[in-house]
Scaffold this motif. Structure first.
Motif, PDB file in Angstrom:
ATOM      1  N   THR A  85      35.395  30.882  36.174  1.00 19.92           N
ATOM      2  CA  THR A  85      35.182  32.187  36.814  1.00 19.92           C
ATOM      3  C   THR A  85      36.397  32.632  37.616  1.00 19.92           C
ATOM      4  OG1 THR A  85      34.155  31.123  38.739  1.00 19.92           O
ATOM      5  CG2 THR A  85      32.694  31.817  36.953  1.00 19.92           C
ATOM      6  N   ALA A 119      40.874  33.051  41.502  1.00 20.43           N
ATOM      7  CA  ALA A 119      39.956  33.804  42.363  1.00 20.43           C
ATOM      8  C   ALA A 119      39.051  32.868  43.136  1.00 20.43           C
ATOM      9  CB  ALA A 119      39.122  34.745  41.509  1.00 20.43           C
ATOM     10  N   ASP A 171      39.420  32.503  36.611  1.00 24.53           N
ATOM     11  CA  ASP A 171      40.500  32.815  35.668  1.00 24.53           C
ATOM     12  C   ASP A 171      40.099  34.053  34.856  1.00 24.53           C
ATOM     13  OD1 ASP A 171      42.387  32.885  33.624  1.00 24.53           O
ATOM     14  OD2 ASP A 171      42.409  30.711  33.345  1.00 24.53           O
ATOM     15  N   LYS A 172      40.584  35.210  35.283  1.00 26.78           N
ATOM     16  CA  LYS A 172      40.193  36.461  34.636  1.00 26.78           C
ATOM     17  C   LYS A 172      40.552  36.479  33.156  1.00 26.78           C
ATOM     18  CE  LYS A 172      40.697  39.234  38.864  1.00 26.78           C
ATOM     19  NZ  LYS A 172      41.447  40.348  39.514  1.00 26.78           N
ATOM     20  N   THR A 181      38.120  34.129  31.107  1.00 26.22           N
ATOM     21  CA  THR A 181      36.750  34.635  30.935  1.00 26.22           C
ATOM     22  C   THR A 181      36.720  35.802  29.953  1.00 26.22           C
ATOM     23  OG1 THR A 181      37.023  35.995  32.926  1.00 26.22           O
ATOM     24  CG2 THR A 181      35.953  33.868  33.194  1.00 26.22           C
ATOM     25  N   GLU A 182      37.703  36.681  30.042  1.00 26.76           N
ATOM     26  CA  GLU A 182      37.767  37.811  29.103  1.00 26.76           C
ATOM     27  C   GLU A 182      38.023  37.318  27.683  1.00 26.76           C
ATOM     28  OE1 GLU A 182      40.754  40.450  30.553  1.00 26.76           O
ATOM     29  OE2 GLU A 182      39.722  40.815  32.467  1.00 26.76           O
ATOM     30  N   ARG A 198      46.370  39.281  38.938  1.00 32.08           N
ATOM     31  CA  ARG A 198      45.522  38.848  37.830  1.00 32.08           C
ATOM     32  C   ARG A 198      45.639  37.335  37.612  1.00 32.08           C
ATOM     33  NH1 ARG A 198      42.863  40.655  33.299  1.00 32.08           N
ATOM     34  NH2 ARG A 198      43.286  39.660  31.299  1.00 32.08           N
TER      35      ARG A 198
END
Length: 568
Positions: free
Chosen positions: A35, A568, A37-38, A41-42, A564
């Motif tokens: 979660t 997070a 690591d943008k 996850t995308e 980015r």
């Protein structure tokens, strides 16, 4: 002087304190590697693994925990030890590992990193795979590699052994159910008595290396011979990774040519097989994983498929391990960049946080771009593994782009690891941190399962066998055309490169590099924020860039890219 006056004047430990620790970052631990690591996850959602987001979220918390990260440290501080004999002089040929290694193996096996894409085989060897299973497994691999990479070697080989075993159904029925267990069992006992098994491989020899057809190890039928039958194998292997696995896929010269065999650690009568470990390799990195040299003294092995088809049978295993090489390398790149961004977010130099210093911000953003591109490319190839059984275009894409991704991602990683280490300054160049371990680990995936030249030649051989596959690849790249001028120019130049097939072998590194960068650019242009995709295409494809990281052009939105990349 009164005693009380003397007591008052006595120096205390506080009087000798010359400094306090400040301007140091807190450790990057107890974070969720999924979660937080943008890009990951995308990517997982986009490439078809979204059904496993709950499992990956839970696993991301485990892999990013302080406990697991420290297990990685311990496994590389307390290295495997070869025990050739017991204390009475009996031959053992056993490798002893620190408990931290076994703990890491248990975590990865519980998550299914050793074989979850094959869970459908529990219903029968003809059952269809679950959509997105390869992507989901590799997302877990991407995260666990950030904690510790060396134990991933037997994990990878176990997963990759399954498609090779399927060439011999009689062996697959016996061994695949053992592989699919989620229990890690390190005991040195016959596989039939264990709650779960791992598999390794042995291909290369002293005189041959990549040229496995030059192998001198020989196999003679113990009985009538033929598929699924026992042979006696005599010879050696120069690199025999993870020798404590329960069985190995090995190559040997049978009467009708080079063949693939399953060699268990124990024979059916319960005796240790005649696999003699000569020594453990003293490697540059990959320290927690025991790689060895071995001799086979008429060891028992069972033929997979027909004699003379050994390369075909074991190359299926190599195909899966090559994908793991790319994804695991991207995972290590992610950890290296995460550490750099984290450190620079806390460290103040010249009255500013390092991440707010323009030049450092440029370096970090450049590293983040490279990492996201490596992730995008690797997982796009992973999606083709999930869909190849039902989509011929995806199967063709897999055949061409697997060596492309393995070549380029693994080539880019060592210099990125060094640059990320430099961002940490002296803190990066000491063993207490993870940066040095990552740096030493990076070259292994470029070397293992086919070096750079081998990957480039594999791309050319695949295209010679099925030239129509190039149309499939270009059709994929065309989806992003028109979104960026630099991308369009690079794609046109790549097409032009294939018009002169006569000189293609000599130029193949250049061409494969361009294929990788165009492929990554295509994914980023369609799915990543414009700050990422525009900067990537302008630099890697438009060449508005220097020869080292940290040379992004003035217009690049480095702040957005770094934000980015932050965990997070």
């Amino acid at each position: 002087m009164a005693a009380t006056d003397m007591d008052a004047e006595m120096e205390t430990p506080a009087d000798f304190a010359t400094h306090e620790v400040f301007n140091q970052p807190p450790p990057l631990e107890d974070v969720n590697l999924f979660t937080g690591d943008k890009a990951l996850t995308e990517t997982v959602e986009r490439e078809g693994g979204g059904d496993e987001r709950a499992s990956l979220t839970a696993f991301g918390k485990v892999a990013g925990s302080a406990e697991v990260l420290d297990l990685g440290r311990q496994a590389n501080a307390y290295l495997p030890v070869l025990k050739s004999f017991d204390r009475f002089g009996h031959r053992e040929d056993r490798v002893e590992f620190h408990p931290s290694y076994h703990a890491l193996m248990a975590i990865s096996v519980k998550q299914g990193l050793h074989g979850s894409p094959w869970d459908h085989l529990k219903e029968g060897l003809d059952a269809k795979p679950k959509p997105g299973a390869v992507v989901a497994r590799l997302a877990g691999t991407y995260m666990m590699t950030q904690a510790e990479a060396g134990h991933g070697c037997p994990i990878t080989m176990t997963n990759a052994a399954v498609p090779a075993l399927l060439f011999q159904p009689s062996l697959a029925k016996e061994w695949v159910p053992r592989i699919l267990s989620r229990e890690y069992d390190p005991r040195f006992i016959p596989a039939s008595e264990k709650s779960g098994v791992t598999l390794g491989m042995g291909m290369t020899e002293k005189q041959g290396g990549t040229d496995v057809r030059a192998n001198t190890t020989v196999a003679h039928p113990a009985g009538k011979g033929g598929p699924g039958e026992e042979y006696r194998i005599t010879g050696h292997k120069w690199f025999f990774s993870a020798p404590m696995c329960d069985a190995f896929l090995v190559l040997a010269q049978a009467p009708n040519g080079l063949s693939c065999f399953l060699m268990p650690r124990f024979t059916p009568d319960g005796a240790p097989n005649a696999i003699r470990i000569q020594r453990l390799k003293e490697k540059v990195g990959n320290k927690s994983n025991a790689s060895s040299e071995v001799e086979f003294q008429a060891a028992s092995g069972w033929l997979i498929g027909e004699e003379g088809r050994g390369v075909r049978n074991i190359i299926e295993m190599a195909t899966y391990t090559r994908l793991d090489c790319a994804v695991a390398t991207a995972g290590m790149m992610r950890q290296a960049v995460s550490q750099a961004v984290h450190h620079c977010s806390y460290r103040t130099v010249f009255q500013k946080k390092l991440i707010d210093q323009p030049l450092m911000a440029n370096v970090l953003a450049d590293l983040a771009l490279e990492t996201e591109a490596a992730t995008a490319l690797s997982f796009r190839v992973a999606r083709s593994f999930d869909r190849a059984h039902e989509d011929e275009a995806e199967a063709a894409f897999r055949r061409i782009m697997t060596p492309v991704a393995k070549y380029w991602v693994c080539k880019r990683a060592p210099n990125l690891a060094y640059e990320a280490m430099e961002c940490l300054g002296g803190n990066g160049y000491v063993e207490e941190g993870i940066a040095g371990r990552i740096y030493r680990e990076m070259p292994v995936n470029a070397i293992w399962e086919g070096s750079g030249n081998v990957m480039c030649l594999d791309v050319l051989r695949a295209l010679m066998r099925e030239p129509q596959a190039l149309d499939v690849v270009f059709a994929e790249f065309e989806k992003a055309k028109g979104a960026n001028v630099a991308y369009d120019g690079a794609l046109d130049a790549l097409k032009e490169a294939f018009t002169d097939m006569g000189s293609l072998e000599a130029r193949s590194r250049q061409v494969v590099e361009q294929m990788a960068k165009v492929a990554a650019g295509a994914v980023l242009l369609q799915h990543a924020p414009s700050a990422v995709s525009d900067a990537y295409c302008q630099t890697r494809l438009g060449r508005d860039w220097g020869d080292v990281y940290g040379t992004l052009p003035a217009g690049a939105d480095v702040r957005a890219i770094n934000e980015r990349a932050r965990v997070a």
